[in-house]
Enzyme design. Structure first.
Site, PDB file in Angstrom:
ATOM      1  N   CYS A  80      48.170  40.434  44.998  1.00  0.00           N
ATOM      2  CA  CYS A  80      47.695  41.599  45.809  1.00  0.00           C
ATOM      3  C   CYS A  80      48.498  42.814  45.298  1.00  0.00           C
ATOM      4  CB  CYS A  80      47.707  41.469  47.265  1.00  0.00           C
ATOM      5  SG  CYS A  80      47.096  42.695  48.196  1.00  0.00           S
ATOM      6  N   HIS A 191      45.654  36.045  48.804  1.00  0.00           N
ATOM      7  CA  HIS A 191      46.850  35.640  48.970  1.00  0.00           C
ATOM      8  C   HIS A 191      47.299  34.210  49.085  1.00  0.00           C
ATOM      9  CE1 HIS A 191      48.698  39.752  50.022  1.00  0.00           C
ATOM     10  NE2 HIS A 191      47.524  40.075  50.446  1.00  0.00           N
ATOM     11  N   GLU A 193      49.744  32.602  49.452  1.00  0.00           N
ATOM     12  CA  GLU A 193      51.055  32.495  50.303  1.00  0.00           C
ATOM     13  C   GLU A 193      50.586  32.485  51.606  1.00  0.00           C
ATOM     14  OE1 GLU A 193      50.195  35.134  49.124  1.00  0.00           O
ATOM     15  OE2 GLU A 193      51.099  36.791  50.251  1.00  0.00           O
TER      16      GLU A 193
END
Lengths: 225, 89
Positions: A80, A191, A193
Site C-alpha cells: 500500500c 494488504h 498482513e
C-alpha cells in the site's frame, strides 16, 4: 520499516512472526538494515502523504541502504503506502494516482496471481486467487501504455484485481502489484498482513509471507553452498 | 548573496486521468456557469532561494522541482521567477 505516519508496521510484524520469521521494527532514520533478508515497507501515510503519497519518504536516511539491499538481490515488499514509496523511489516501475472514483476505497478484493515462480508467490497454489483487503485513496496504477507492454512482456505484473469485486481504483490493466526487473522487489496495494489469520476474514496473506520465508531460506542455503 | 522568489507549477501530464479536474467540471452544473471545458487541477509552490545570482538560484529550484515537487512520470512542471526579494549582503 517504520516511517513517521506508518500505521500497518505492527500488523506486518505480526504476520512476519506468524509465518515463522525473526522480525523486528526498523526506524527510517537508521540506515542500518541489521542484516535483514527481507525488508517490508508497511502501509500508512508516511510523512502524512504530503505533496504526493510516498514522495517525502523517498528521501528518508534509510532509503540509500534499502536501494543497496535491493541491488544486492535482497527481498523488499512494499504494501500500500510502501508500494507508493517504492514507486516514488524508482525501485518498482510506475506511479499510484488518486483513485479514479476520487474516494478512499476500502473492502475486500480478489487477486489473480500471474506468476508462481517468484520469491513472493512460490507458496501460492496454482490457480488460487487471494482474498485480501484494500484501504487506500491513491491506488490507481499508472505507467505509459508502451511501458505497460514492456512490463507485461518481462513478467513484471504479479497481481491483478479479479472478479467479482474487480478493479477498485481504475488501475491500468487491473494491475494490483508489480515486480522490479530483478524480481526481488514487489509492491502491491492490497494488504496481505491484514489477512494473516482466519479470524480476520482471510489468511491468504500468509501465503506471501510464507513464500518470502522459504525464498530467504533458499537464498541463504545457496550462499552457504 | 541575494534571495530570489520563485513559483513552481506542477500539472498532471496530458493524458493522465485527472479526477480532481473531473470533479470540478461535475460541479459546474450547480453554478450557472457556461462554456467551461477541460479543467485540470495542479499545484503551485512558491519559495525563496538564497544564492549568488539568479541562475544559481534557478538551478536549485529546477532540481527541487524535478526530483521532489513533481513526479516526471505523471506530472510536468514549470518555473516562474518572481524576482529578488532581499538586498545583497
Amino acid at each position: 520499516m517504520v516511517f513517521p505516519g506508518s500505521n500497518c508496521d505492527r500488523d506486518a510484524l505480526h504476520a512476519a512472526r506468524l509465518a515463522g520469521m525473526e522480525a523486528e521494527l526498523l526506524w527510517h532514520e537508521d540506515p542500518d538494515l541489521r542484516g535483514s533478508d527481507l525488508v517490508v515497507l508497511p502501509g500508512g501515510f508516511a510523512y502524512g502523504d504530503y505533496l504526493r503519497a510516498g514522495a517525502l519518504a523517498r528521501f528518508s536516511p534509510v532509503m540509500g541502504a534499502l536501494g543497496d539491499h535491493a541491488a544486492r538481490g535482497g527481498l523488499v515488499l512494499g504494501i500500500c503506502n510502501g508500494f507508493q514509496v517504492l514507486a516514488e523511489a524508482g525501485l518498482v516501475p510506475g506511479a499510484l494516482l488518486r483513485n479514479a472514483s476520487l474516494r478512499f476505497e476500502h473492502g475486500w478484493v480478489r487477486l489473480f496471481v500471474a506468476r508462481h515462480d517468484t520469491p513472493f508467490t512460490r507458496s501460492v497454489p496454482d490457480g488460487a486467487e487471494l482474498r485480501l483487503p484494500i484501504a487506500h485513496g491513491d491506488g490507481c496504477y499508472f505507467l505509459p501504455e508502451s511501458e505497460l507492454d514492456a512490463l507485461e512482456a518481462r513478467g513484471g505484473v504479479l497481481f491483478r484485481y479479479a472478479h467479482p469485486e474487480g478493479n477498485p481504483n481504475g488501475s491500468a490493466r487491473d494491475i494490483a502489484g508489480v515486480l522490479n526487473e530483478q524480481g526481488n522487489v514487489c509492491g502491491l496495494m492490497p494488504h496481505p498482513e491484514r489477512a494473516s489469520e482466519a479470524l480476520l476474514g482471510s489468511d491468504d496473506g500468509m501465503l506471501l509471507f510464507r513464500s518470502l520465508l522459504e525464498s530467504a531460506a533458499t537464498r541463504l542455503a545457496g550462499m552457504a553452498a | 548573496m541575494t534571495t530570489y522568489r520563485f513559483a513552481v507549477s506542477v500539472m498532471p501530464k496530458e493524458g493522465i486521468l485527472d479526477p480532481q479536474g473531473r470533479a470540478v467540471e461535475g460541479s459546474l452544473g450547480h453554478m450557472d456557469l457556461d462554456g467551461i471545458r477541460d479543467v485540470r487541477v495542479g499545484r503551485r509552490v512558491e519559495l525563496s532561494v538564497e544564492a549568488v545570482d539568479e541562475s544559481a538560484a534557478r538551478g536549485v529550484v529546477d532540481r527541487l522541482a524535478g526530483e521532489l515537487l513533481a513526479n516526471p512520470l505523471i506530472e510536468s512542471w514549470s518555473v516562474e521567477t518572481l524576482g529578488p526579494v532581499g538586498a545583497a549582503s
